[in-house]
Design a protein around this motif. Structure first.
Motif, PDB file in Angstrom:
ATOM      1  N   ARG A  42      10.694  18.928  19.617  1.00 32.59           N
ATOM      2  CA  ARG A  42      11.146  18.889  18.204  1.00 32.59           C
ATOM      3  C   ARG A  42       9.984  19.999  18.050  1.00 32.59           C
ATOM      4  N   ARG A 107      17.189  25.350  25.368  1.00 32.27           N
ATOM      5  CA  ARG A 107      17.172  24.328  26.953  1.00 32.27           C
ATOM      6  C   ARG A 107      16.162  25.538  27.611  1.00 32.27           C
ATOM      7  N   ARG A 128      17.074  12.889  27.123  1.00 38.00           N
ATOM      8  CA  ARG A 128      18.705  12.294  27.245  1.00 38.00           C
ATOM      9  C   ARG A 128      19.087  13.214  28.753  1.00 38.00           C
ATOM     10  N   ASP A 129      18.122  14.178  29.551  1.00 37.41           N
ATOM     11  CA  ASP A 129      19.169  14.178  30.091  1.00 37.41           C
ATOM     12  C   ASP A 129      17.265  15.377  31.755  1.00 37.41           C
ATOM     13  N   ARG A 185      27.804  17.450  23.393  1.00 37.87           N
ATOM     14  CA  ARG A 185      27.079  18.981  23.535  1.00 37.87           C
ATOM     15  C   ARG A 185      28.099  19.256  24.881  1.00 37.87           C
TER      16      ARG A 185
HETATM   17  O1   DC Z   1      14.255  11.683  21.764  1.00 38.45           O
HETATM   18  P1   DC Z   1      13.521  12.093  20.035  1.00 38.45           P
HETATM   19  O2   DC Z   1      14.510  11.795  19.599  1.00 38.45           O
HETATM   20  O3   DC Z   1      12.672  12.634  20.218  1.00 38.45           O
HETATM   21  O4   DC Z   1      14.596  13.886  20.693  1.00 38.45           O
HETATM   22  C1   DC Z   1      14.845  14.989  19.563  1.00 38.45           C
HETATM   23  C2   DC Z   1      16.467  15.506  20.293  1.00 38.45           C
HETATM   24  O5   DC Z   1      15.764  16.616  21.349  1.00 38.45           O
HETATM   25  C3   DC Z   1      17.275  14.385  20.399  1.00 38.45           C
HETATM   26  O6   DC Z   1      18.457  14.499  19.293  1.00 38.45           O
HETATM   27  C4   DC Z   1      17.911  15.424  21.644  1.00 38.45           C
HETATM   28  C5   DC Z   1      17.010  16.233  22.106  1.00 38.45           C
HETATM   29  N1   DC Z   1      16.715  15.590  23.160  1.00 38.45           N
HETATM   30  C6   DC Z   1      17.521  16.370  24.106  1.00 38.45           C
HETATM   31  O7   DC Z   1      18.649  17.360  23.593  1.00 38.45           O
HETATM   32  N2   DC Z   1      17.196  17.080  25.400  1.00 38.45           N
HETATM   33  C7   DC Z   1      16.496  15.656  25.763  1.00 38.45           C
HETATM   34  N3   DC Z   1      15.537  15.360  27.411  1.00 38.45           N
HETATM   35  C8   DC Z   1      15.412  14.829  25.495  1.00 38.45           C
HETATM   36  C9   DC Z   1      15.917  15.486  23.509  1.00 38.45           C
END
Ligand code: DC
Length: 234
Positions: A42, A107, A128-129, A185
Motif C-alpha cells: 500500500r 514485488r 497473500r504470499d 495474477r
Molecule cells: O492485505 P491488504 O488488503 O492490505 O493488501 C492490499 C493488497 O496488497 C492486496 O490486494 C494484495 C496485495 N498484497 C500482495 O499482493 N501480497 C501480499 N503479501 C500482501 C498484499
C-alpha cells in the motif's frame, strides 16, 4: 551451529478473512513482532499514485520504486521517512494496490523488505504470499478463509467505523474484484501453501481463531525446544 528459537509464522488469505485482527492478537499473545505485508504494498501504491505514474508504465514504475524508501517500524509504515499508516487505508489505495501488486517490479521492490523484516524470527507475517514466496521455510503457516458475504460484511464494518460513506453492495463488489485480481495474477498469486493449516473463520470470532492458532504454535514451539535441547546436549 546456532538455532533460531523464535518462530516465523505466516498468515495468508483473501481480503476480509480476518488476517489483520488475528495476526495482531496472535503476535501480542506470543510477544512477537507483526509484519503487515499488505501495508508495504500500500505504501508503494501511495507513492506511485502521488507521482502520477500509470500502472502499465513499467519503466517509470521501476525508476520511481528505485528511489523510494519503505520501512516498517513498530507496526507503522514509513514512506520516505513519513508515517503513512493512516493514508494507505482508503478504498482508492486498496484498488490501486491490488493492481500494482501484480507487477513484477513492484514485488521485486517489496518482497526483500519483508524478508529482511522477518529475518531472525519472532515475527508474525500476514498477507497473500508470506507462506509461499516471502518465507517458504516459515515454521508455522496458516491460511484463513471465510465466505465472500462474511468478508464483505467485516470490511464494510471496518470502513464505516473509519467514517467512510460506503454501501455493502459496493464493498462486496470491491472485495470480489480484489479476490479475482489477487488469485488470478501470474506472480505470487493468492493460494494456500501446501503445508499451511487452513482455518475457516466464517463462524468464529477472532478470539476463537487465535486460540486455535496459538495451540498449534505452542505445539511447534515445544517441538522446537526439544530439538534445540537435543542438539545442544550432544
Ligand atoms: O492485505 P491488504 O488488503 O492490505 O493488501 C492490499 C493488497 O496488497 C492486496 O490486494 C494484495 C496485495 N498484497 C500482495 O499482493 N501480497 C501480499 N503479501 C500482501 C498484499
Amino acid at each position: 551451529m546456532t538455532h533460531r528459537r523464535d518462530l516465523v509464522i505466516t498468515i495468508d488469505g483473501p481480503a476480509g478473512a480476518g488476517k489483520g485482527t488475528v495476526a495482531t492478537l496472535l503476535a501480542r499473545r506470543l510477544g512477537y513482532r507483526l509484519l503487515d505485508t499488505g501495508a508495504t504494498y500500500r505504501a508503494a501504491a501511495l507513492s506511485v499514485m502521488r507521482a502520477g505514474i500509470a500502472v502499465d508504465d513499467v519503466p517509470a514504475l521501476g525508476r520511481h520504486l528505485g528511489q523510494i524508501d519503505i520501512r516498517v517500524v513498530d507496526g507503522r509504515v514509513f514512506l520516505d521517512g513519513r508515517d503513512v499508516s493512516g493514508e494507505i487505508r482508503s478504498q482508492e489505495i486498496s484498488q490501486l494496490t491490488s493492481r500494482l501488486s501484480a507487477v513484477r517490479v513492484v514485488r521485486e521492490k517489496v518482497t526483500p523488505i519483508q524478508r529482511q523484516e522477518a529475518a531472525g524470527g519472532g515475527v508474525v507475517l500476514e498477507g497473500r504470499d508470506t507462506g509461499t514466496v516471502v518465507c517458504p521455510d516459515a515454521d508455522v503457516k496458516f491460511y484463513l478463509t471465510a465466505t465472500l458475504d462474511a468478508r464483505a460484511c467485516r470490511r464494510f464494518d471496518e470502513l464505516v467505523a473509519q467514517g467512510s460513506a460506503v454501501t455493502l453492495d459496493a464493498v462486496r463488489a470491491e472485495v470480489a474484484a480484489r479476490d479475482a485480481q489477487d488469485a488470478n495474477r501470474e506472480l505470487a498469486p493468492l493460494r494456500r501453501a501446501l503445508d499451511a493449516i487452513e482455518v475457516d473463520t466464517t463462524a468464529l470470532n477472532p478470539a476463537e481463531v487465535v486460540d486455535t492458532m496459538a495451540q498449534v504454535v505452542e505445539q511447534r514451539r515445544a517441538e522446537r525446544r526439544a530439538i534445540v535441547t537435543a542438539c545442544e546436549s550432544r
